[in-house]
Scaffold this active site. Structure first.
Site, PDB file in Angstrom:
ATOM      1  N   HIS A 118       0.810  -1.225   0.000  1.00  0.00           N
ATOM      2  CA  HIS A 118       0.000   0.000   0.000  1.00  0.00           C
ATOM      3  C   HIS A 118       0.840   1.270   0.000  1.00  0.00           C
ATOM      4  O   HIS A 118       0.345   2.340   0.340  1.00  0.00           O
ATOM      5  CB  HIS A 118      -0.980  -0.023   1.178  1.00  0.00           C
ATOM      6  CG  HIS A 118      -1.989  -1.136   1.049  1.00  0.00           C
ATOM      7  ND1 HIS A 118      -2.655  -1.702   2.109  1.00  0.00           N
ATOM      8  CD2 HIS A 118      -2.458  -1.775  -0.054  1.00  0.00           C
ATOM      9  CE1 HIS A 118      -3.475  -2.654   1.674  1.00  0.00           C
ATOM     10  NE2 HIS A 118      -3.363  -2.723   0.370  1.00  0.00           N
ATOM     11  N   CYS A 126       4.787  15.108  -6.658  1.00  0.00           N
ATOM     12  CA  CYS A 126       3.955  16.134  -7.278  1.00  0.00           C
ATOM     13  C   CYS A 126       3.167  15.502  -8.414  1.00  0.00           C
ATOM     14  O   CYS A 126       3.741  14.826  -9.279  1.00  0.00           O
ATOM     15  CB  CYS A 126       4.830  17.267  -7.810  1.00  0.00           C
ATOM     16  SG  CYS A 126       3.888  18.412  -8.847  1.00  0.00           S
ATOM     17  N   ILE A 228       1.764  -9.208  18.978  1.00  0.00           N
ATOM     18  CA  ILE A 228       2.849  -9.709  18.138  1.00  0.00           C
ATOM     19  C   ILE A 228       4.231  -9.240  18.615  1.00  0.00           C
ATOM     20  O   ILE A 228       5.206  -9.998  18.538  1.00  0.00           O
ATOM     21  CB  ILE A 228       2.609  -9.359  16.656  1.00  0.00           C
ATOM     22  CG1 ILE A 228       3.576 -10.130  15.778  1.00  0.00           C
ATOM     23  CG2 ILE A 228       2.668  -7.865  16.393  1.00  0.00           C
ATOM     24  CD1 ILE A 228       3.165 -10.236  14.341  1.00  0.00           C
TER      25      ILE A 228
HETATM   26  P1  CNA Z   1      -6.732  -3.665  10.475  1.00  0.00           P
HETATM   27  O1  CNA Z   1      -7.875  -4.041   9.632  1.00  0.00           O
HETATM   28  O2  CNA Z   1      -6.854  -2.432  11.321  1.00  0.00           O
HETATM   29  O3  CNA Z   1      -6.435  -4.919  11.411  1.00  0.00           O
HETATM   30  C1  CNA Z   1      -5.441  -4.901  12.382  1.00  0.00           C
HETATM   31  C2  CNA Z   1      -5.470  -6.243  13.093  1.00  0.00           C
HETATM   32  O4  CNA Z   1      -4.339  -6.292  13.952  1.00  0.00           O
HETATM   33  C3  CNA Z   1      -6.710  -6.460  13.942  1.00  0.00           C
HETATM   34  O5  CNA Z   1      -7.258  -7.715  13.614  1.00  0.00           O
HETATM   35  C4  CNA Z   1      -6.178  -6.450  15.387  1.00  0.00           C
HETATM   36  O6  CNA Z   1      -6.835  -7.375  16.211  1.00  0.00           O
HETATM   37  C5  CNA Z   1      -4.744  -6.820  15.195  1.00  0.00           C
HETATM   38  N1  CNA Z   1      -3.824  -6.252  16.172  1.00  0.00           N
HETATM   39  C6  CNA Z   1      -3.794  -4.985  16.675  1.00  0.00           C
HETATM   40  N2  CNA Z   1      -2.736  -4.829  17.479  1.00  0.00           N
HETATM   41  C7  CNA Z   1      -2.095  -6.030  17.524  1.00  0.00           C
HETATM   42  C8  CNA Z   1      -0.947  -6.514  18.202  1.00  0.00           C
HETATM   43  N3  CNA Z   1      -0.217  -5.736  19.011  1.00  0.00           N
HETATM   44  N4  CNA Z   1      -0.570  -7.798  17.991  1.00  0.00           N
HETATM   45  C9  CNA Z   1      -1.288  -8.616  17.180  1.00  0.00           C
HETATM   46  N5  CNA Z   1      -2.393  -8.216  16.537  1.00  0.00           N
HETATM   47  C10 CNA Z   1      -2.788  -6.939  16.691  1.00  0.00           C
HETATM   48  O7  CNA Z   1      -5.392  -3.496   9.639  1.00  0.00           O
HETATM   49  P2  CNA Z   1      -4.944  -4.262   8.306  1.00  0.00           P
HETATM   50  O8  CNA Z   1      -3.517  -3.958   8.129  1.00  0.00           O
HETATM   51  O9  CNA Z   1      -5.410  -5.648   8.272  1.00  0.00           O
HETATM   52  O10 CNA Z   1      -5.800  -3.450   7.219  1.00  0.00           O
HETATM   53  C11 CNA Z   1      -5.223  -3.030   6.118  1.00  0.00           C
HETATM   54  C12 CNA Z   1      -5.078  -1.495   6.044  1.00  0.00           C
HETATM   55  C13 CNA Z   1      -4.747  -0.790   7.319  1.00  0.00           C
HETATM   56  C14 CNA Z   1      -3.885  -1.256   5.183  1.00  0.00           C
HETATM   57  O11 CNA Z   1      -4.310  -0.657   4.005  1.00  0.00           O
HETATM   58  C15 CNA Z   1      -2.956  -0.315   5.933  1.00  0.00           C
HETATM   59  O12 CNA Z   1      -2.379   0.615   5.075  1.00  0.00           O
HETATM   60  C16 CNA Z   1      -3.808   0.345   6.931  1.00  0.00           C
HETATM   61  N6  CNA Z   1      -3.128   0.923   8.113  1.00  0.00           N
HETATM   62  C17 CNA Z   1      -1.772   0.961   8.214  1.00  0.00           C
HETATM   63  C18 CNA Z   1      -1.176   1.505   9.333  1.00  0.00           C
HETATM   64  C19 CNA Z   1       0.331   1.535   9.424  1.00  0.00           C
HETATM   65  O13 CNA Z   1       0.996   1.683   8.412  1.00  0.00           O
HETATM   66  N7  CNA Z   1       0.906   1.374  10.611  1.00  0.00           N
HETATM   67  C20 CNA Z   1      -1.944   1.995  10.382  1.00  0.00           C
HETATM   68  C21 CNA Z   1      -3.357   1.955  10.244  1.00  0.00           C
HETATM   69  C22 CNA Z   1      -3.922   1.402   9.101  1.00  0.00           C
END
Ligand code: CNA
Length: 235
Positions: A118, A126, A228
């Site tokens: 992503h 730009c 994790i």
């Molecule tokens: P999501 O849908 O928000 O799922 C996150 C998952 O991680 C959930 O099922 C939680 O239960 C689990 N979770 C949260 N904290 C922990 C932990 N400490 N240990 C283990 N499990 C945990 O996020 P996905 O990544 O599945 O969804 C995809 C999107 C979110 C992507 O397009 C990303 O770009 C987008 N995103 C990215 C960021 C980042 O770059 N840090 C932050 C927020 C969203």
């Protein structure tokens, strides 16, 4: 300590990690779908709408207001999960990291082969002349970041409604198809086509480390519902 996970990591030579926002929550970056994630906060528009291509094009100022406030964490540091993955790559036992994250923390930890499905908030360009800008430039600009040519700057992030980069997908496909162990972590496996890539793994060491249950729990050879960062710190 999960002894099966420890043993499998020890025996594997071509580990691939597939991760999402949950990998970075222990670094202080909220995910989307947890209880305290972005999707459960109230905004004028739902986050899926704001971080979509049509919204960016039509409401660029509103997009940036949300994006700068909720999606940029320039001070976040890698946690034990990012660090351990980088260490395995350096030791020659990990083929690469496939991530849905856009925060650059895997590279900050030292990982080299990172397939950013992503994109990344660290790269911005730009839309008129193509000149690249770093995150600092975005943070310091007032309102919509503008290029010196006058064009609007867009983050190199895949918004809803945009296609994934072909080279990145091909790299991820190659890595996952060659893996002798696939660890999936910190992802709800709800966002496609990214989540579909895990179907390419054909081995018998499919490990899922996620706080909540996912649609793929029944498919995994080992499921760990714990943090994790904590799990990896003990490996
Ligand atoms: P999501 O849908 O928000 O799922 C996150 C998952 O991680 C959930 O099922 C939680 O239960 C689990 N979770 C949260 N904290 C922990 C932990 N400490 N240990 C283990 N499990 C945990 O996020 P996905 O990544 O599945 O969804 C995809 C999107 C979110 C992507 O397009 C990303 O770009 C987008 N995103 C990215 C960021 C980042 O770059 N840090 C932050 C927020 C969203």
């Amino acid at each position: 300590m999960n002894e099966t996970l420890k043993q499998w990591v020890k025996e594997s030579r071509r580990i691939v990690f597939f991760g999402g926002a949950g990998v970075s929550t222990e670094s202080g970056i909220p995910d989307f779908r947890s209880q305290d994630g972005l999707y459960n906060m109230k905004y004028k528009y739902p986050p899926e709408t704001i971080i979509s291509h049509p919204f960016f094009m039509r409401n660029t100022a509103e997009f940036y207001r949300f994006y700068k406030d909720k999606m940029l964490f320039p001070d976040a540091q890698p946690n034990a999960a990012h660090m351990k993955l980088a260490q395995w790559e350096a030791e020659g036992k990990l083929l690469g990291v496939v991530t849905q994250n856009i925060d650059g923390l895997h590279q900050a930890a030292g990982s080299k082969k990172v397939y950013e499905l992503h994109g990344s908030v660290l790269r911005n360009y730009c839309m008129h002349c193509g000149k690249f800008y770093d995150l600092d430039y975005i943070m310091k600009s007032d309102g919509v970041p503008k290029c010196e040519c006058g064009g609007t700057i867009k983050p190199d992030v895949v918004l809803y409604g945009e296609n994934l980069d072909n080279d990145v997908v091909n790299g991820a496909v190659n890595a996952i198809s060659q893996a002798d162990m696939l660890i999936i972590g910190g992802t709800s496996l709800a966002v496609y086509p990214a989540a579909g890539l895990i179907d390419l793994y054909r081995g018998n060491r499919l490990v899922l480390v996620n706080l909540s249950t996912t649609p793929q729990d029944s498919r995994a050879d080992l499921v760990i519902h714990e943090r994790i960062g904590q799990v990896f710190a003990e490996l």
